[in-house]
Design a protein around this motif. Sequence first.
Motif, PDB file in Angstrom:
ATOM      1  N   MET A 178     -24.359  -7.039  -9.579  1.00  0.00           N
ATOM      2  CA  MET A 178     -24.050  -7.245  -8.207  1.00  0.00           C
ATOM      3  C   MET A 178     -24.035  -8.397  -7.492  1.00  0.00           C
ATOM      4  N   GLN A 179     -24.989  -9.183  -8.033  1.00  0.00           N
ATOM      5  CA  GLN A 179     -25.250 -10.577  -7.224  1.00  0.00           C
ATOM      6  C   GLN A 179     -24.096 -11.362  -7.701  1.00  0.00           C
ATOM      7  N   THR A 180     -23.454 -11.300  -8.756  1.00  0.00           N
ATOM      8  CA  THR A 180     -22.549 -11.962  -9.414  1.00  0.00           C
ATOM      9  C   THR A 180     -21.261 -11.639  -8.961  1.00  0.00           C
ATOM     10  N   ASN A 181     -21.154 -10.286  -8.916  1.00  0.00           N
ATOM     11  CA  ASN A 181     -19.667  -9.609  -8.526  1.00  0.00           C
ATOM     12  C   ASN A 181     -19.383  -9.228  -7.288  1.00  0.00           C
ATOM     13  N   PHE A 182     -20.110  -9.189  -6.400  1.00  0.00           N
ATOM     14  CA  PHE A 182     -19.858  -8.312  -5.020  1.00  0.00           C
ATOM     15  C   PHE A 182     -18.566  -8.651  -4.513  1.00  0.00           C
ATOM     16  N   MET A 183     -17.896  -9.921  -4.626  1.00  0.00           N
ATOM     17  CA  MET A 183     -16.902 -10.119  -3.857  1.00  0.00           C
ATOM     18  C   MET A 183     -15.771  -9.610  -4.347  1.00  0.00           C
ATOM     19  N   PRO A 214     -24.736   1.142  -1.385  1.00  0.00           N
ATOM     20  CA  PRO A 214     -23.893  -0.222  -1.949  1.00  0.00           C
ATOM     21  C   PRO A 214     -22.723  -0.829  -0.861  1.00  0.00           C
ATOM     22  N   GLN A 215     -22.195   0.381  -0.164  1.00  0.00           N
ATOM     23  CA  GLN A 215     -21.184  -0.116   1.025  1.00  0.00           C
ATOM     24  C   GLN A 215     -21.825  -0.992   1.743  1.00  0.00           C
ATOM     25  N   LYS A 216     -23.161  -0.797   2.523  1.00  0.00           N
ATOM     26  CA  LYS A 216     -23.591  -1.642   3.488  1.00  0.00           C
ATOM     27  C   LYS A 216     -23.928  -2.974   2.736  1.00  0.00           C
ATOM     28  N   TRP A 217     -24.590  -3.054   1.676  1.00  0.00           N
ATOM     29  CA  TRP A 217     -25.057  -4.449   0.968  1.00  0.00           C
ATOM     30  C   TRP A 217     -23.640  -4.957   0.640  1.00  0.00           C
ATOM     31  N   LEU A 218     -22.451  -4.731   0.174  1.00  0.00           N
ATOM     32  CA  LEU A 218     -21.373  -5.223  -0.202  1.00  0.00           C
ATOM     33  C   LEU A 218     -20.722  -5.886   1.095  1.00  0.00           C
ATOM     34  N   THR A 219     -20.561  -5.167   2.107  1.00  0.00           N
ATOM     35  CA  THR A 219     -20.295  -6.024   3.297  1.00  0.00           C
ATOM     36  C   THR A 219     -20.853  -7.085   3.846  1.00  0.00           C
ATOM     37  N   GLU A 224     -21.516 -12.623   4.574  1.00  0.00           N
ATOM     38  CA  GLU A 224     -22.401 -14.052   4.304  1.00  0.00           C
ATOM     39  C   GLU A 224     -21.517 -15.190   3.621  1.00  0.00           C
ATOM     40  N   LEU A 225     -20.925 -14.630   2.600  1.00  0.00           N
ATOM     41  CA  LEU A 225     -20.067 -15.632   1.725  1.00  0.00           C
ATOM     42  C   LEU A 225     -19.009 -16.306   2.546  1.00  0.00           C
ATOM     43  N   ALA A 226     -18.444 -15.366   3.265  1.00  0.00           N
ATOM     44  CA  ALA A 226     -17.331 -15.968   4.324  1.00  0.00           C
ATOM     45  C   ALA A 226     -17.956 -16.836   4.941  1.00  0.00           C
ATOM     46  N   ARG A 227     -19.016 -16.480   5.761  1.00  0.00           N
ATOM     47  CA  ARG A 227     -19.616 -17.600   6.825  1.00  0.00           C
ATOM     48  C   ARG A 227     -19.836 -18.870   6.117  1.00  0.00           C
ATOM     49  N   PHE A 228     -20.294 -18.807   4.752  1.00  0.00           N
ATOM     50  CA  PHE A 228     -20.704 -20.012   4.206  1.00  0.00           C
ATOM     51  C   PHE A 228     -19.245 -21.029   4.015  1.00  0.00           C
ATOM     52  N   GLN A 229     -18.319 -20.043   3.558  1.00  0.00           N
ATOM     53  CA  GLN A 229     -16.912 -20.883   3.203  1.00  0.00           C
ATOM     54  C   GLN A 229     -16.518 -21.406   4.423  1.00  0.00           C
ATOM     55  N   LEU A 230     -16.443 -20.711   5.599  1.00  0.00           N
ATOM     56  CA  LEU A 230     -15.951 -21.269   6.887  1.00  0.00           C
ATOM     57  C   LEU A 230     -16.659 -22.446   7.261  1.00  0.00           C
ATOM     58  N   THR A 231     -18.171 -22.528   7.284  1.00  0.00           N
ATOM     59  CA  THR A 231     -18.606 -23.441   8.011  1.00  0.00           C
ATOM     60  C   THR A 231     -19.027 -24.558   7.140  1.00  0.00           C
ATOM     61  N   GLU A 232     -19.580 -24.171   5.732  1.00  0.00           N
ATOM     62  CA  GLU A 232     -19.864 -25.603   4.831  1.00  0.00           C
ATOM     63  C   GLU A 232     -18.696 -26.042   4.112  1.00  0.00           C
ATOM     64  N   GLN A 233     -17.812 -25.299   3.778  1.00  0.00           N
ATOM     65  CA  GLN A 233     -16.477 -25.564   2.888  1.00  0.00           C
ATOM     66  C   GLN A 233     -15.394 -25.927   3.722  1.00  0.00           C
ATOM     67  N   TYR A 241     -10.260 -14.431   3.140  1.00  0.00           N
ATOM     68  CA  TYR A 241     -10.702 -12.965   3.462  1.00  0.00           C
ATOM     69  C   TYR A 241     -10.572 -12.087   2.311  1.00  0.00           C
ATOM     70  N   PHE A 242      -9.355 -12.312   1.202  1.00  0.00           N
ATOM     71  CA  PHE A 242      -9.244 -11.414   0.005  1.00  0.00           C
ATOM     72  C   PHE A 242     -10.191 -11.977  -0.835  1.00  0.00           C
ATOM     73  N   GLU A 243     -10.443 -13.267  -1.012  1.00  0.00           N
ATOM     74  CA  GLU A 243     -11.345 -13.760  -2.074  1.00  0.00           C
ATOM     75  C   GLU A 243     -12.690 -13.231  -1.991  1.00  0.00           C
ATOM     76  N   VAL A 244     -13.306 -12.998  -0.650  1.00  0.00           N
ATOM     77  CA  VAL A 244     -14.672 -12.497  -0.390  1.00  0.00           C
ATOM     78  C   VAL A 244     -14.718 -10.961  -0.205  1.00  0.00           C
ATOM     79  N   GLY A 245     -13.527 -10.211  -0.638  1.00  0.00           N
ATOM     80  CA  GLY A 245     -13.618  -9.039  -0.822  1.00  0.00           C
ATOM     81  C   GLY A 245     -13.014  -8.092   0.235  1.00  0.00           C
TER      82      GLY A 245
END
Length: 270
Positions: A178-183, A214-219, A224-233, A241-245
């Motif tokens: 799940m840590q690897t494929n949550f997106m 699972p639903q809460k954790w996945l969201t 968090e991944l989206a915020r990283f990509q917006l701020t750091e990348q 949006y689609f790439e992060v799920g």
Amino acid sequence: MITKQTNENASIVFTCSGTSKRSTELTAEEHSVVRVLSGELKVIQSDKTYVFGAGDTYLLPRNRLALLVKSDKDGEPYKAIVVKLSHNILRSFYEANPSLVNSVSKTDHIVRLGKSPLFDSFFDSMIPYFNLEYQLPPELSQLKIREAVTILRTVNGDVDSILSDFSEPHKINLVEFMQTNFMFNMPLEKFSYLTGRSLTTFKRDFKKAFNTTPQKWLTQKRLELARFQLTEQKRKPIDIYFEVGFENLSHFSYAFKKEFGITPRELASH
């Protein structure tokens, strides 16, 4: 809009994207050989990204998670031919040739296939099939799939370890998976299957491991991944949006603002 022409007997599919960019997720239940005819295809897995253009061919092993981003290129829409290698044909082939069955590969990666006139001739021969006004005879479609298997083995001698694997997913480390494929945005039933569990057991093990649903954790993980990509990348909301799920931009924006108190666009403009 995606248009798809297919012959149900043949398991041979022609796809064409009429938009500048289109994304889909894929967890194929059968191995597939894909030839890109025009446009560009980006295949995103959890740890690797591939880019394929016109004339490229690749093998997608079954039950492997991937995000497909199909784009126009050089004024041409994305077009491809997909040949699904049925279990029955592969099983028949390897039962008749047991000496070819070697150690089974558990690779999660796409196999990029080299250039070959054999592939060129094979895919060129199938293009007229999609203009038929009647279904392709199943005997002929099965013959083409067998031809694809023969060419695959000729061009890449290592594919036997993939094609001869008929095992079902076994119970694996849920937390690591799940840590690897949550997106990847797919039903919980698919997550449970790929981790070798029933849906009930998956939910029970998930609650024990993460102390939430699972639903809460996945969201949470996707935001968090989206915020990283917006701020750091410094990427744009429409590109991630689609790439992060998330299935659509409006749902992504709503969930992001609810979580962080700011919209993705506002954060990206800072």
